[in-house]
Design an enzyme around this catalytic site. Structure first.
Site, PDB file in Angstrom:
ATOM      1  CD  GLU A 221      -1.237  -0.078   3.687  1.00  0.00           C
ATOM      2  OE1 GLU A 221      -1.837   0.980   3.888  1.00  0.00           O
ATOM      3  OE2 GLU A 221      -1.413  -1.110   4.371  1.00  0.00           O
TER       4      GLU A 221
ATOM      5  CB  CYS B 262      -2.614  -4.596   6.356  1.00  0.00           C
ATOM      6  SG  CYS B 262      -1.958  -3.110   7.095  1.00  0.00           S
TER       7      CYS B 262
ATOM      8  CB  THR C  27       1.232   2.182  15.409  1.00  0.00           C
ATOM      9  OG1 THR C  27       0.562   3.234  14.699  1.00  0.00           O
ATOM     10  CG2 THR C  27       0.724   2.160  16.830  1.00  0.00           C
TER      11      THR C  27
ATOM     12  CB  SER D  10      -8.605   1.847  12.670  1.00  0.00           C
ATOM     13  OG  SER D  10      -7.646   1.899  13.714  1.00  0.00           O
TER      14      SER D  10
ATOM     15  CG  HIS E 159      -2.971  -6.916  10.591  1.00  0.00           C
ATOM     16  ND1 HIS E 159      -1.752  -6.695   9.987  1.00  0.00           N
ATOM     17  CD2 HIS E 159      -3.526  -5.682  10.765  1.00  0.00           C
ATOM     18  CE1 HIS E 159      -1.584  -5.393   9.790  1.00  0.00           C
ATOM     19  NE2 HIS E 159      -2.642  -4.761  10.254  1.00  0.00           N
TER      20      HIS E 159
ATOM     21  CE  LYS F  13      -6.818  -2.347  22.139  1.00  0.00           C
ATOM     22  NZ  LYS F  13      -7.529  -1.748  23.258  1.00  0.00           N
TER      23      LYS F  13
ATOM     24  CG  ASN G  47       1.361  -1.840  10.954  1.00  0.00           C
ATOM     25  OD1 ASN G  47       1.469  -2.910  10.342  1.00  0.00           O
ATOM     26  ND2 ASN G  47       0.245  -1.128  10.934  1.00  0.00           N
TER      27      ASN G  47
ATOM     28  CB  SER H  17      -7.644  -0.093   6.948  1.00  0.00           C
ATOM     29  OG  SER H  17      -7.278  -0.234   8.293  1.00  0.00           O
TER      30      SER H  17
END
Ligand code: HMG
Length: 396
Positions: free
Chosen positions: A81, A113, A156, A206, A244, A253, A287, A320
């Site tokens: 990307e 991603c 990040t 996000s 991811h 999470k 990331n 995303s």
């Protein structure tokens, strides 16, 4: 016919920033970045590195690990990307740098991603259908993740590439045909307008979009796998789960969400066992967008102390915008020894820490790199040197 990963390769910049130091420079408690986000170091690319050079370096490692020659590759796809051109794909530059055959299908895929995963699943079907006729597919996920200095996304960021050599002789992982669950929804959680090098992100939204997509893809996987029922949490059917990883805390999470969907009353209890080893390398890099989940996979194979041969691994890829997929693969004999032999932990240890002013100078310089006049740059390996007549020039 079987299809899967024969080898993999990783490229990261030789330089990084300590997130505790970045936090102090931004007037933030270091615990917020290191524990709150779960990232220790963030890879920062030098000015002679870009998506192309990272991709070519990762590909070379994957090819050397498998003893694969240029003639063996029948398909080369780069998922990214952060491409370097609106028309010419990163993959064409990489084809040139690696000297791959003219009889190779070469293109680029984009979906945040998820772009690399789209290419990987496509390559898997290409191999299984017999169309590959014994050739291998080289799938490369390569990106430079940028949100900009002083933004909430700054800690990040990261940069790196993961190359995946796909064939009918999977020596690392054999993917399970038909066992995939997709989820796609048009959302504005993260994007990068054509006029900007930095991503724009609605950060907290996000996180919610990621979790919604995880739930949708996980449910779709369960339907596709047609193995409902059985005792205990569904996710205990996997020896490991690789999510991811935009930052380590997001994987926590994600896992908590999956275990809650499974009806687990203590959703964190299985985290260290099922997810922990996949976060060792990502926590040192940050990331890397398309490559993030595959760096986590490499981390699992390199750092897990459990014998994984013959066991199933669940993989969750999120892009995303959005598109996501949950799929699975079985670890092949000696896969862990093969990935360990790449020396990935050592590779990360050998990098140099940048001071915050050095990092900020590199960020500012990147703004003007796309039309910088080409000049000889010292060093070894693939390097971006600038442009001549609007053409990007690379040293091999
Ligand atoms: P923020 O608002 O600065 O941080 O941005 P926060 O206030 O949410 O705090 C983060 C965590 O640190 C919280 O933990 C705090 O409690 C904790 P949580 O509640 O989440 O468990 N905390 C502390 N912990 C220990 N000691 C302390 C302390 N202080 C606070 N002293 C945000 C965070 C992630 C939103 C921001 O960095 C961001 O926008 N990042 C970019 C977006 C992103 O990564 N999103 C992830 C999901 S989308 C995705 O994965 C796709 C993506 O890869 C792009 C693509 O597909 O191409 C991004």
């Amino acid at each position: 016919m079987q299809a899967g990963l024969e080898s993999l390769g990783i490229a990261v910049p030789p330089t990084y920033v300590e997130l505790a130091e970045l936090a102090r420079a931004r007037g933030v408690a270091p615990g917020k970045y290191v524990d709150g986000l779960g990232v220790t170091r963030m890879a920062v690319p030098l000015v002679e590195e870009d998506t192309v050079t990272l991709a070519a370096r990762a590909a070379r490692m994957a090819m050397e690990a498998a003893g694969c020659t240029a003639e063996d590759v029948g398909m080369l796809v780069v998922g990214t990307e952060t491409a370097v051109d609106h028309s010419k794909p990163v993959s064409s530059y990489v084809q040139g740098l690696l000297g791959l055959s003219t009889r190779c299908r070469v293109f680029e895929t984009k979906h945040a991603c998820y772009g690399g995963t789209a290419a990987l699943l496509l390559a898997m079907d290409w191999v299984r259908s017999g169309s590959a006729k014994g050739k291998k597919a080289l799938i490369i996920c390569s990106d430079i993740a940028r949100y900009g200095v002083g933004t909430p996304g700054e800690p990040t960021q990261g940069a790196g590439a993961v190359a995946l050599l796909v064939s009918d002789k999977p020596k690392l992982l054999a993917f399970e045909a038909g066992k995939t669950g997709a989820y796609a929804k048009d959302v504005m959680d993260f994007w990068r307008p054509l006029y900007s090098k930095d991503a724009v992100v609605d950060g907290h939204y996000s996180v919610q979009c990621y979790l919604d997509a995880l739930e949708g893809a996980y449910r779709a996987y369960q339907e596709a796998a047609e193995d409902a029922g059985g005792e205990g949490a569904y996710s205990d059917r996997f020896a490991a789960l690789v999510y991811h990883v935009p930052y380590g805390k997001m994987s926590r999470k994600a896992h908590r969400h999956v275990r809650t969907l499974d009806g687990d009353k203590e959703p964190d209890a299985s985290f260290d066992r099922l997810v922990g080893p996949s976060l060792v390398l990502p926590s040192q890099v940050g990331n890397i967008y398309t490559g993030s989940m595959y760096l986590a996979l490499a981390s699992l194979l390199s750092c897990s102390r459990e014998e994984l041969t013959g066991k199933r691994v669940g993989l969750f890829s999120y892009g995303s915008g959005s598109c996501a997929e949950f799929f699975s693969a079985v670890v092949q004999p000696e896969a862990q020894a093969r990935v360990k032999a790449l020396g990935l932990e050592n590779l990360l240890e050998k990098r140099r820490a940048l001071s915050i002013p050095e990092y900020e100078a590199i960020m500012a310089a990147r703004e003007k790199l796309d039309d910088k006049p080409a000049e000889e740059t010292p060093g070894e390996g693939f390097r971006y040197q600038g442009t001549r007549d609007h053409k990007r020039i690379y040293a091999r």
